[in-house]
Write a protein that holds these residues in place. Structure first.
Motif, PDB file in Angstrom:
ATOM      1  N   PHE A  81       0.808  -1.216   0.000  1.00  0.00           N
ATOM      2  CA  PHE A  81       0.000   0.000   0.000  1.00  0.00           C
ATOM      3  C   PHE A  81       0.842   1.267   0.000  1.00  0.00           C
ATOM      4  O   PHE A  81       0.363   2.326  -0.377  1.00  0.00           O
ATOM      5  CB  PHE A  81      -0.981  -0.008   1.162  1.00  0.00           C
ATOM      6  N   ILE A  82       2.111   1.158   0.427  1.00  0.00           N
ATOM      7  CA  ILE A  82       2.995   2.318   0.353  1.00  0.00           C
ATOM      8  C   ILE A  82       3.161   2.728  -1.105  1.00  0.00           C
ATOM      9  O   ILE A  82       2.964   3.890  -1.468  1.00  0.00           O
ATOM     10  CB  ILE A  82       4.379   1.981   0.947  1.00  0.00           C
ATOM     11  N   ALA A  83       3.498   1.755  -1.945  1.00  0.00           N
ATOM     12  CA  ALA A  83       3.708   2.066  -3.360  1.00  0.00           C
ATOM     13  C   ALA A  83       2.441   2.645  -3.975  1.00  0.00           C
ATOM     14  O   ALA A  83       2.503   3.483  -4.879  1.00  0.00           O
ATOM     15  CB  ALA A  83       4.152   0.816  -4.103  1.00  0.00           C
ATOM     16  N   LEU A  84       1.296   2.223  -3.463  1.00  0.00           N
ATOM     17  CA  LEU A  84       0.034   2.673  -4.050  1.00  0.00           C
ATOM     18  C   LEU A  84      -0.321   4.117  -3.676  1.00  0.00           C
ATOM     19  O   LEU A  84      -1.307   4.648  -4.161  1.00  0.00           O
ATOM     20  CB  LEU A  84      -1.101   1.740  -3.641  1.00  0.00           C
ATOM     21  N   ILE A  85       0.504   4.752  -2.804  1.00  0.00           N
ATOM     22  CA  ILE A  85       0.261   6.173  -2.525  1.00  0.00           C
ATOM     23  C   ILE A  85       0.384   6.972  -3.824  1.00  0.00           C
ATOM     24  O   ILE A  85      -0.242   8.011  -3.993  1.00  0.00           O
ATOM     25  CB  ILE A  85       1.254   6.703  -1.460  1.00  0.00           C
ATOM     26  N   VAL A  86       1.193   6.453  -4.760  1.00  0.00           N
ATOM     27  CA  VAL A  86       1.363   7.138  -6.048  1.00  0.00           C
ATOM     28  C   VAL A  86       0.013   7.424  -6.687  1.00  0.00           C
ATOM     29  O   VAL A  86      -0.213   8.497  -7.231  1.00  0.00           O
ATOM     30  CB  VAL A  86       2.213   6.276  -7.015  1.00  0.00           C
ATOM     31  N   VAL A  87      -0.882   6.468  -6.615  1.00  0.00           N
ATOM     32  CA  VAL A  87      -2.166   6.641  -7.297  1.00  0.00           C
ATOM     33  C   VAL A  87      -3.266   7.097  -6.335  1.00  0.00           C
ATOM     34  O   VAL A  87      -4.435   6.966  -6.645  1.00  0.00           O
ATOM     35  CB  VAL A  87      -2.595   5.349  -8.028  1.00  0.00           C
ATOM     36  N   ASN A  88      -2.877   7.651  -5.186  1.00  0.00           N
ATOM     37  CA  ASN A  88      -3.870   8.224  -4.296  1.00  0.00           C
ATOM     38  C   ASN A  88      -4.375   9.513  -4.941  1.00  0.00           C
ATOM     39  O   ASN A  88      -3.639  10.497  -5.064  1.00  0.00           O
ATOM     40  CB  ASN A  88      -3.245   8.521  -2.926  1.00  0.00           C
ATOM     41  N   CYS A  89      -5.639   9.504  -5.370  1.00  0.00           N
ATOM     42  CA  CYS A  89      -6.142  10.633  -6.157  1.00  0.00           C
ATOM     43  C   CYS A  89      -6.236  11.895  -5.314  1.00  0.00           C
ATOM     44  O   CYS A  89      -6.287  12.997  -5.843  1.00  0.00           O
ATOM     45  CB  CYS A  89      -7.481  10.300  -6.775  1.00  0.00           C
ATOM     46  N   MET A  90      -6.228  11.739  -3.985  1.00  0.00           N
ATOM     47  CA  MET A  90      -6.242  12.925  -3.130  1.00  0.00           C
ATOM     48  C   MET A  90      -5.006  13.784  -3.397  1.00  0.00           C
ATOM     49  O   MET A  90      -5.099  15.004  -3.511  1.00  0.00           O
ATOM     50  CB  MET A  90      -6.260  12.486  -1.674  1.00  0.00           C
ATOM     51  N   ILE A  91      -3.844  13.131  -3.530  1.00  0.00           N
ATOM     52  CA  ILE A  91      -2.601  13.885  -3.711  1.00  0.00           C
ATOM     53  C   ILE A  91      -2.581  14.552  -5.077  1.00  0.00           C
ATOM     54  O   ILE A  91      -2.356  15.759  -5.189  1.00  0.00           O
ATOM     55  CB  ILE A  91      -1.388  12.956  -3.523  1.00  0.00           C
ATOM     56  N   LEU A  92      -2.860  13.779  -6.118  1.00  0.00           N
ATOM     57  CA  LEU A  92      -2.882  14.366  -7.457  1.00  0.00           C
ATOM     58  C   LEU A  92      -3.940  15.463  -7.527  1.00  0.00           C
ATOM     59  O   LEU A  92      -3.734  16.515  -8.121  1.00  0.00           O
ATOM     60  CB  LEU A  92      -3.158  13.276  -8.504  1.00  0.00           C
ATOM     61  N   GLY A  93      -5.062  15.235  -6.864  1.00  0.00           N
ATOM     62  CA  GLY A  93      -6.147  16.216  -6.855  1.00  0.00           C
ATOM     63  C   GLY A  93      -5.713  17.548  -6.280  1.00  0.00           C
ATOM     64  O   GLY A  93      -6.027  18.598  -6.824  1.00  0.00           O
ATOM     65  N   ARG A  94      -4.966  17.529  -5.183  1.00  0.00           N
ATOM     66  CA  ARG A  94      -4.506  18.778  -4.565  1.00  0.00           C
ATOM     67  C   ARG A  94      -3.537  19.507  -5.494  1.00  0.00           C
ATOM     68  O   ARG A  94      -3.504  20.734  -5.542  1.00  0.00           O
ATOM     69  CB  ARG A  94      -3.819  18.527  -3.214  1.00  0.00           C
ATOM     70  N   GLN A  95      -2.709  18.739  -6.222  1.00  0.00           N
ATOM     71  CA  GLN A  95      -1.760  19.386  -7.139  1.00  0.00           C
ATOM     72  C   GLN A  95      -2.515  20.106  -8.252  1.00  0.00           C
ATOM     73  O   GLN A  95      -2.279  21.261  -8.542  1.00  0.00           O
ATOM     74  CB  GLN A  95      -0.797  18.358  -7.771  1.00  0.00           C
ATOM     75  N   GLU A  96      -3.445  19.386  -8.870  1.00  0.00           N
ATOM     76  CA  GLU A  96      -4.174  19.920 -10.011  1.00  0.00           C
ATOM     77  C   GLU A  96      -5.089  21.067  -9.566  1.00  0.00           C
ATOM     78  O   GLU A  96      -5.174  22.094 -10.223  1.00  0.00           O
ATOM     79  CB  GLU A  96      -4.979  18.772 -10.646  1.00  0.00           C
ATOM     80  N   ALA A  97      -5.758  20.900  -8.418  1.00  0.00           N
ATOM     81  CA  ALA A  97      -6.764  21.874  -8.022  1.00  0.00           C
ATOM     82  C   ALA A  97      -6.168  23.056  -7.263  1.00  0.00           C
ATOM     83  O   ALA A  97      -6.724  24.132  -7.256  1.00  0.00           O
ATOM     84  CB  ALA A  97      -7.830  21.201  -7.160  1.00  0.00           C
TER      85      ALA A  97
END
Lengths: 238, 209
Positions: free
Chosen positions: B103-119
């Motif tokens: 699950f550590i590696a899967l932080i990459v696809v945590n949409c919360m993180i990408l979402g904060r970057q984009e938004a």
């Protein structure tokens, strides 16, 4: 969203997303060249790679030391009464004290031969993995090479169901059975239905599959290693 | 959305727009690794680290990143920090690392993180992006620890490995299984919904009176 009074005195320029995309498009109105796109990603990629390599250089030795330490502890645990052990490698179907020149030690399967203080061979520990209920269960176990009596067992890696399957290493009653010198091959039976036959292991209620996997790993592992051990163990270099 | 103040950037992620409980983002780790409080905390810490570092870095370089390759750049940045977090956890907290597994590696696809970057981070200053990331990270932590506490207490009968009910407690094993994750999340969201509705009803009542 709740209405909140603007109490914070710091005024900061903000972007209102309901307005046309001013901020997002402002810096790059004109067409961005392909070269710029490639360069951006290339530079970012190179920096990312560099950073990862640097941190890896720092953490890799710590991780390796920890893993070796864990393995060492596990070997002493599954070979009770052993004061030192030797690592042997399976090279072309026979045990060898050394790997062929130029080869990496980690590429060969390993057996750990344990000795007591008088220098007598007490047992052999090997590790083996098989598919459990969730993922591969990795077990290290020790046994006597001559009699195939099991000396001990430890689960190295498992993602078995918390609360049920993980009892294969959390349930001391289950684990203790493997340290009671049972004769292999083992047989997993329903708890309490034993007839006192050699090699009976009471399976965990609610975790039959996980229990059977541990038994199967040990049986298959011993069946695989005994013929190898019968060919003889290389003498220790003086 | 109205213009916000820095303190609102910070508070917003914790409650009003809590990533897990309101926005329903990052549910994979929220369901998968919250069977104990310890795992929930380790997961939150790793995610917090990745979120803050990514937000700071991306808001710093936002003008240098052409918008055509922005998603690839964000993912690259996030993936780098996840790899670093993975390696450091393995070196300094090997027990937790083993528990959290893939699950550590899967932080990459945590949409919360990408979402904060984009938004947010890609259009705001470094300072405000950091506030936003810290707030969101705390919100994520609160949600995960809440779930972890609930599930550990009922499913194992312990809190932070400390036994609560004595040896006669029969654990509700289902709570530490995946089904328990869904149940817990559902009940927490239900509870929040009821609370919000009551508040709204009270407000309406107050206005009418």
């Amino acid at each position: 969203m709740n209405e909140r009074p603007d109490t914070d005195p710091i005024e900061v320029k903000v972007v209102d997303p309901s307005q046309p995309d001013t901020a997002k498009d402002a810096p790059v109105e004109k067409q961005v060249s392909t070269l710029r796109l490639v360069a951006t990603l290339a530079v970012a990629g190179a920096l990312a790679g560099l950073l990862i390599v640097l941190v890896n250089l720092h953490t890799k030795p710590i991780i390796d030391v920890y893993k070796a330490e864990q393995l060492k502890l596990a070997i002493y645990e599954v070979l009770p009464g052993v004061s030192r052990y030797r690592t042997l490698y399976l090279v072309d179907g026979a045990l060898s004290a050394e790997v062929p020149a130029g080869a990496k030690a980690t590429d060969f399967r390993q057996a750990y031969v344990g000795y007591d203080e008088a220098g007598r061979m007490k047992g052999v520990a090997v590790s083996r993995g098989e598919s459990g209920f969730q993922d591969v269960v990795q077990v290290i176990f020790g046994f006597e090479a001559e009699t195939a009596i099991l000396l001990g067992m430890k689960v190295l890696e498992s993602k078995e169901t918390p609360g049920l399957g993980d009892k294969i290493f959390k349930d001391q009653v289950f684990v203790d059975q493997f340290f009671a010198r049972p004769q292999t091959p083992l047989r997993a039976i329903k708890a309490g239905s034993g007839k006192g036959a050699p090699g009976e292991i009471d399976a965990i209620t609610g975790a039959t599959i996980s229990s059977k996997v541990v038994v199967s790993i040990i049986n298959n592992g011993i069946a695989e290693w005994l013929p190898v051990l019968e060919q003889g163990i290389p003498e220790e270099a003086p | 959305m109205r213009p916000t103040t820095p303190s609102q950037d910070f508070i917003r992620g914790i409650w009003e727009e809590n990533p897990v409980l309101i926005q329903m983002l990052g549910l994979c780790p929220a369901l998968a690794v919250t069977n104990t409080v310890k795992n929930a905390l380790a997961m939150s810490a790793a995610t917090f680290f990745v979120l803050c570092c990514s937000s700071v870095l991306i808001s710093t370089f936002k003008r240098l990143i052409p918008k055509e390759v922005r998603i690839s750049s964000y993912i690259l940045v996030i993936a780098t920090f996840v790899t670093l977090a993975d390696m450091m956890l393995q070196a300094y907290a090997p027990v937790q690392h083993k528990e959290l597994g893939a699950f550590i590696a899967l932080i990459v696809v945590n949409c919360m993180i990408l979402g904060r970057q984009e938004a947010f981070a890609s259009r705001n200053t470094v300072y405000r992006s950091l506030l936003d990331a810290v707030g969101t990270g705390i919100g994520f932590t609160i949600a995960l620890v809440m779930m972890g506490g609930f599930r550990e207490i009922l499913g194992i009968g312990t809190f932070f490995d400390i036994s609560l009910f004595g040896p006669n407690f029969e654990p509700w094993v289902v709570m530490v299984l995946p089904a328990g994750g869904f149940l817990t999340l559902g009940f927490i969201i239900l509870g929040m919904g009821v609370y919000e509705q009551r508040k709204l009803a009270k407000q309406a009542h107050g206005e009418a009176a």
